[in-house]
Design a protein around this motif. Structure first.
Motif, mmCIF file in Angstrom:
data_model
loop_
_atom_site.group_PDB
_atom_site.id
_atom_site.type_symbol
_atom_site.label_atom_id
_atom_site.label_comp_id
_atom_site.label_asym_id
_atom_site.label_seq_id
_atom_site.Cartn_x
_atom_site.Cartn_y
_atom_site.Cartn_z
ATOM 1 N N ASP A 75 -7.331 -8.529 3.621
ATOM 2 C CA ASP A 75 -6.606 -7.600 2.757
ATOM 3 C C ASP A 75 -7.315 -7.329 1.434
ATOM 4 O OD1 ASP A 75 -4.667 -7.377 4.645
ATOM 5 O OD2 ASP A 75 -3.255 -8.750 3.674
ATOM 6 N N SER B 264 -0.982 -7.031 -4.906
ATOM 7 C CA SER B 264 -2.090 -6.175 -5.331
ATOM 8 C C SER B 264 -2.271 -6.256 -6.837
ATOM 9 C CB SER B 264 -1.830 -4.719 -4.926
ATOM 10 O OG SER B 264 -2.147 -4.499 -3.574
ATOM 11 N N ARG C 198 -7.014 -0.259 -4.098
ATOM 12 C CA ARG C 198 -5.896 0.041 -4.999
ATOM 13 C C ARG C 198 -6.299 -0.168 -6.457
ATOM 14 N NH1 ARG C 198 -0.511 -2.585 -1.958
ATOM 15 N NH2 ARG C 198 -0.254 -0.873 -0.474
ATOM 16 N N GLN D 45 -1.542 14.836 1.676
ATOM 17 C CA GLN D 45 -1.976 13.484 2.049
ATOM 18 C C GLN D 45 -3.386 13.509 2.631
ATOM 19 O OE1 GLN D 45 -0.599 10.471 1.870
ATOM 20 N NE2 GLN D 45 1.396 10.993 1.021
ATOM 21 N N PRO E 40 4.528 14.928 -2.658
ATOM 22 C CA PRO E 40 3.290 14.165 -2.447
ATOM 23 C C PRO E 40 3.170 13.650 -1.007
ATOM 24 C CG PRO E 40 4.493 13.387 -4.379
ATOM 25 C CD PRO E 40 5.413 14.282 -3.624
ATOM 26 N N GLU E 41 4.301 13.620 -0.300
ATOM 27 C CA GLU E 41 4.297 13.128 1.074
ATOM 28 C C GLU E 41 3.836 14.201 2.060
ATOM 29 O OE1 GLU E 41 5.046 9.940 1.587
ATOM 30 O OE2 GLU E 41 5.440 9.705 -0.553
ATOM 31 N N LEU F 208 -8.376 -3.885 0.782
ATOM 32 C CA LEU F 208 -7.298 -2.946 0.477
ATOM 33 C C LEU F 208 -6.823 -3.098 -0.970
ATOM 34 C CD1 LEU F 208 -5.300 -3.395 3.815
ATOM 35 C CD2 LEU F 208 -6.934 -1.594 3.226
ATOM 36 N N HIS F 209 -6.714 -4.340 -1.407
ATOM 37 C CA HIS F 209 -6.334 -4.567 -2.799
ATOM 38 C C HIS F 209 -7.388 -3.975 -3.734
ATOM 39 C CE1 HIS F 209 -2.938 -7.056 -1.764
ATOM 40 N NE2 HIS F 209 -3.689 -7.944 -1.113
ATOM 41 N N ARG G 71 -8.708 2.675 -7.597
ATOM 42 C CA ARG G 71 -7.975 3.926 -7.825
ATOM 43 C C ARG G 71 -7.134 3.835 -9.093
ATOM 44 N NH1 ARG G 71 -4.414 5.250 -3.086
ATOM 45 N NH2 ARG G 71 -4.206 7.244 -4.161
ATOM 46 N N GLY H 88 3.848 7.647 -4.930
ATOM 47 C CA GLY H 88 3.663 7.331 -3.523
ATOM 48 C C GLY H 88 2.212 7.287 -3.098
ATOM 49 N N GLY H 89 1.346 6.938 -4.037
ATOM 50 C CA GLY H 89 -0.085 6.926 -3.754
ATOM 51 C C GLY H 89 -0.539 5.759 -2.895
ATOM 52 N N PHE H 90 0.261 4.690 -2.882
ATOM 53 C CA PHE H 90 -0.126 3.516 -2.099
ATOM 54 C C PHE H 90 0.677 3.497 -0.802
ATOM 55 C CE2 PHE H 90 -0.792 1.651 -6.534
ATOM 56 C CZ PHE H 90 -2.126 2.016 -6.559
ATOM 57 N N LYS H 91 0.049 3.897 0.258
ATOM 58 C CA LYS H 91 0.784 4.038 1.517
ATOM 59 C C LYS H 91 0.662 2.810 2.420
ATOM 60 C CE LYS H 91 -1.187 7.668 3.108
ATOM 61 N NZ LYS H 91 -2.416 7.604 2.280
ATOM 62 N N MET H 92 -0.407 2.036 2.220
ATOM 63 C CA MET H 92 -0.633 0.879 3.077
ATOM 64 C C MET H 92 0.543 -0.106 3.026
ATOM 65 S SD MET H 92 -3.430 0.796 4.802
ATOM 66 C CE MET H 92 -4.903 1.824 4.926
ATOM 67 N N ALA H 93 0.815 -0.739 4.159
ATOM 68 C CA ALA H 93 1.843 -1.765 4.211
ATOM 69 C C ALA H 93 1.244 -3.059 3.684
ATOM 70 C CB ALA H 93 2.331 -1.951 5.641
ATOM 71 N N LEU H 94 1.223 -3.139 2.370
ATOM 72 C CA LEU H 94 0.562 -4.267 1.712
ATOM 73 C C LEU H 94 1.324 -4.526 0.425
ATOM 74 C CD1 LEU H 94 -2.094 -6.002 1.991
ATOM 75 C CD2 LEU H 94 -3.175 -4.312 0.506
ATOM 76 N N LEU I 190 2.804 -4.843 -2.938
ATOM 77 C CA LEU I 190 2.372 -4.229 -4.183
ATOM 78 C C LEU I 190 2.206 -5.241 -5.304
ATOM 79 C CD1 LEU I 190 4.477 -0.982 -3.909
ATOM 80 C CD2 LEU I 190 2.004 -1.056 -4.250
#
Lengths: 189, 189
Positions: free
Chosen positions: A139, B173, A146, A117, A111-112, A142-143, A149, B162-168, B170
């Motif tokens: 933020d 969220s 997520r 991607q 997936p990477e 962004l939340h 999705r 690995g769908g959530f790539k953002m540095a946030l 989890l």
DNA sequence: TATTTTAACTAATAACATTAGTTTTATCAA
DNA sequence: TTGATAAAACTAATGTTATTAGTTAAAATA
């Protein structure tokens, strides 16, 4: 010039693989079955992709692009809640119409992988743009992405696996869930 | 009396299969690998379950029971939003700790199987009870359960892939998503 | 027309699930 | 303790799969 076979071959193979996946399930997309469907021998497929992992990667990208092509039109000419519901219904609709391809979308060997991607990022970006109408600060945007999705994938995945047994309209559930979620996000600022 | 082998064997096999799944992925849970781990020959496994499909079914039920056993304690002594967040975190935590077993939970050969349904129903019932605190009227309670399950499964599945790539964060969220959803449901009456 | 590339092929190998039939081991009753 | 029974291991064999190596036919290009 004009090499009518070179480019077309791979797309045709992926179309057949996609049909196989939608009709019989992703696990039936084997090199043996695919070759049988194409009337060639399994080893010949190695001229088009790097074995079964290669096929699954290309099928994942193919599926993500197909999904994007269904979502994008749903989001034009509308905004706010209308746009959000439109892409949500399109997303779930795609998973219903193409269960095997949708599954392939999430089953890339790595997936990477950059190409995978990239194909997925287009869809995320689309969600981001649709949510921009809500002017979420910091933020929270962004939340919210997520959350959206998670809802769309979770709903599609559970529906596909027969997880919703109650005699209760599925489309209505989706609309209520999405509406509730975005309202809650708005209140939470 | 006392047949310490009869009952224990199967559970021990499932434990080893679960470790294999968590460590190397569900696709590595083959009869060959499992037999190697147990120091027996692959055909011997047929004395315990009906081939690979049988193993996957039993592993799904085993996993659903494990998951329930983690959710149930989280829900006692608390109520309302506190309980909802508690089981949500427990759910996602389980998927993190046992990625392979969690995956097996959704990969039963026949999701309609009575035993599998029964194991899954316990978890749905738990969700229903937690949501009862919100006094939702009519079908809204059912829609809410579908939404909660979609969020939890979707979030876990995407995180796992690995769908959530953002540095946030989890966990943050998840808390925001769940809180927003339930607030929206409450407003929607 | 000659060269080069593309995409098919055959043959062979290794890993896997599975079945059939057999043997060992453990339980339990007499 | 012993003999019958049942559980669970085994070996051997089969069919399916992915994969590799090496080869050939066909198409594109120069």
């Amino acid at each position: 010039m004009a090499r009518p076979k070179v480019g077309l071959e791979l797309t045709e193979i992926l179309e057949v693989a996609g049909e196989l996946a939608d009709q019989y399930g992703l696990q039936e997309v084997t090199l043996a079955n695919l070759a049988k469907e194409l009337n060639i021998r399994p080893p010949s497929l190695y001229n088009h992709f790097d074995g079964l992992p290669g096929l699954r990667k290309k099928l994942a990208i193919y599926g993500l692009n197909l999904l994007y092509d269904e979502l994008a039109p749903a989001a034009i000419g509308v905004s706010g809640a209308e746009a959000l519901l439109a892409i949500s219904k399109a997303y779930v609709g795609f998973a219903r119409t193409h269960p095997g391809i949708y599954e392939a979308t999430l089953m890339a060997p790595d997936p990477e992988d950059v190409d995978v991607q990239q194909a997925g990022a287009k869809i995320v970006d689309l969600s981001v743009r649709v949510l921009q109408a809500y002017k979420l600060e910091g933020d929270m945007a962004l939340h919210a992405v997520r959350g959206l999705r998670s809802i769309l994938h979770g709903f599609s995945s559970l529906e596909q696996r027969g997880g919703f047994k109650m005699a209760l309209d599925l489309d209505k559930s989706l609309e209520i869930i999405i509406t509730a979620f975005i309202e809650g996000i708005r209140k939470g600022r």
